[in-house]
Write an enzyme that holds these catalytic residues in place. Structure first.
Site, PDB file in Angstrom:
ATOM      1  N   LYS A 132      12.204  -0.064 -17.058  1.00 19.73           N
ATOM      2  CA  LYS A 132      12.812   1.487 -17.209  1.00 19.73           C
ATOM      3  C   LYS A 132      12.330   2.126 -18.426  1.00 19.73           C
ATOM      4  O   LYS A 132      12.328   1.680 -19.651  1.00 19.73           O
ATOM      5  CB  LYS A 132      14.318   1.166 -17.140  1.00 19.73           C
ATOM      6  N   HIS A 151      16.679  25.679  -2.524  1.00 14.47           N
ATOM      7  CA  HIS A 151      17.430  24.494  -1.926  1.00 14.47           C
ATOM      8  C   HIS A 151      16.926  23.033  -2.205  1.00 14.47           C
ATOM      9  O   HIS A 151      17.133  22.102  -1.487  1.00 14.47           O
ATOM     10  CB  HIS A 151      17.645  24.893  -0.499  1.00 14.47           C
ATOM     11  N   GLU A 209      19.460  14.120 -20.239  1.00 13.02           N
ATOM     12  CA  GLU A 209      20.877  13.778 -19.910  1.00 13.02           C
ATOM     13  C   GLU A 209      21.954  14.343 -20.777  1.00 13.02           C
ATOM     14  O   GLU A 209      23.001  14.780 -20.514  1.00 13.02           O
ATOM     15  CB  GLU A 209      20.964  12.528 -19.312  1.00 13.02           C
ATOM     16  N   SER A 214      15.995   0.334 -20.750  1.00 11.77           N
ATOM     17  CA  SER A 214      17.371  -0.375 -20.359  1.00 11.77           C
ATOM     18  C   SER A 214      17.502  -1.989 -21.025  1.00 11.77           C
ATOM     19  O   SER A 214      16.578  -2.320 -21.490  1.00 11.77           O
ATOM     20  CB  SER A 214      16.986  -0.456 -18.760  1.00 11.77           C
TER      21      SER A 214
END
Ligand code: ARG
Length: 462
Positions: free
Chosen positions: A287, A160, A294, A281
């Site tokens: 970043k 979880h 992804e 970024s």
């Protein structure tokens, strides 16, 4: 219409096909990827026709030489693919006419495009499955290497997404190896299901020529010819098997990608990705984003979509061949390309992650991850039932939580407040490394188990 530029069925037709359907109905842009398989199967078919004396040897040789020439032309990018001739099969046949004249017309004896296309496609899917198997082996090797370097790396295992029990990072990685092994089994067994040759079943009924299907089947590398001509041209199970295995494999690497994204986040900081596997970024100078991971996660959707599309295509189709099936190639090619690329990126990812050992260790001490070990200790040393031991351990967690302490920060006196007849050696129960090494049951996370498993997996790979 001049005969030369006519479609093969032109004689029966009074008008040329509408431009828009020529555009939509043509699959040449997609199925030209089957050219090697198509020429290979046509050569074997011709050899069989000559062996069975259905065509003369001289004619057979002429056809085969023409086909070989076409193969060279395509390989050298000198072949003009024409949408008007619909697909790879008819494009090659048309070119054969141009090269060797009317003898080309003998090639299509005792076959139809219906059996031709699935013969080609089965051969292609076999080749593609082997390529994926090769890449899965590389992936397993890299996961084993990373595991070897992280046997002693302790991290919290989650359920979880809450800290559950301490585990070795290597054990975590080896979980993925098991998934990849199952993926390999799926692709390998697909190859064994594919192993029946449809060539020679014709449009759907079989043929009156005395062909030798065992010969073509063997020469093309299949185990045996298919049993039923109607099933042969209607069957796309082998396509679904491929798409389904590709989807499951894509799901596995997507889960791994997701783990990396979470672990790489500023909140978790469990791993560090090499700059090679990050992007920046356009506005936020600080970043470093895990885009490749992804993309793997995102692209799994394309694999699932192809499977869903193919299932939907097949569910309402009566036997035998319908044009609907032509779409199968674009679905398989796209699923294959997507998966192969994702596997290659996953390989790069696993090579370019570094575990943040300190952070992993400190996080594995948070969330009372040794509470189960304490309960087990009470069962094994104080003769309690697991349920009563569980209650005592829960009380200890309540105490630690209230006093803002981790379990390994509690003193022996504090422990005795919860249960007064404890032995001093209970303290080691709260050491996460000790916890890991106690899990010696087969398949558990102890160091000894992991070492054995890695060498077993290494042997399996050879
Ligand atoms: N390009 C077609 C396909 O991929 C080949 C089979 C054509 N057969 C037919 N009866 N139109 O499905």
């Amino acid at each position: 219409m001049k005969n030369k530029s006519k479609t093969v069925w032109g004689t029966r037709f009074n008008k040329p096909m509408s431009k828009i359907f020529e555009e939509v109905g043509s699959s040449i842009d997609i199925d030209k990827r089957l050219f090697e398989e198509d020429i290979f199967a046509s050569i074997v078919h011709t050899q069989m026709l000559a062996k069975q004396k259905i065509i003369s040897r001289t004619r057979g040789t002429k056809i085969i030489n023409g086909l070989k020439r076409i193969r060279k032309e395509i390989k050298k990018n000198k072949f003009h693919f024409n949408k008007k001739y619909e697909d790879i099969h008819l494009n090659i046949e048309k070119r054969l006419f141009a090269l060797i004249g009317e003898d080309a017309g003998y090639l299509h004896i005792a076959r139809s495009r219906n059996d031709q296309v699935i013969t080609d496609f089965k051969l292609w899917i076999k080749k593609a499955s082997n390529e994926i198997l090769k890449n899965l082996d590389i992936l397993i090797k890299n996961f084993l290497k990373k595991s070897e370097n992280n046997i002693q790396t302790i991290m919290p295992g989650f359920t979880h997404l809450k800290n559950a029990q301490p585990i070795s990072f290597a054990h975590y990685l080896l979980a993925y190896v098991e998934m990849f092994k199952r993926d390999k089994k799926r692709f390998s067994s697909n190859i064994s299901y594919i192993d029946e040759c449809p060539l020679g079943v014709g449009a759907l009924a079989g043929t009156s020529y005395k062909i030798d299907r065992n010969f073509t089947s063997k020469k093309l590398g299949f185990k045996k010819p298919t049993n039923n001509s109607i099933d042969s041209v209607s069957d796309r199970d082998f396509v679904l098997d491929f798409l389904s295995s590709a989807s499951i494999c894509a799901m596995h690497i997507s889960r791994f990608a997701e783990e990396l994204i979470i672990w790489n986040s500023d909140i978790f900081k469990l791993i560090k990705l090499d700059d090679k596997m990050l992007t920046g970024s356009s506005i936020m100078p600080q970043k470093k984003n895990p885009d490749p991971a992804e993309l793997i996660r995102g692209r799994a959707g394309k694999n699932f979509g192809s499977l869903q599309a193919m299932l939907t295509t097949m569910k309402g189709l009566p036997l035998s061949y319908y044009k609907d099936m032509q779409e199968d190639k674009s679905l398989v090619f796209s699923s294959y390309d997507t998966l192969l690329e994702s596997l290659i990126i996953t390989n790069e990812l696993i090579k370019n992650i570094r575990s943040n050992k300190e952070r992993m260790l400190s996080l594995s001490n948070e969330g009372y991850t040794t509470a189960t070990d304490f309960a087990d200790y009470l069962v094994q040393n104080n003769g309690l039932s697991f349920r009563s031991a569980y209650k005592i351990s829960a009380k200890l967690v309540n105490y630690a939580e209230k006093n803002k302490k981790k379990l390994n920060e509690l003193s022996f006196n504090e422990l005795k407040k919860i249960k007064n007849d404890l032995n001093k050696d209970v303290i080691k129960v709260f050491n996460v490394r000790n916890s890991v090494n106690l899990k010696t049951s087969y398949g558990g996370t102890s160091t000894k188990n992991i070492k054995k498993m890695i060498s077993k997996l290494r042997k399996e790979l050879k």
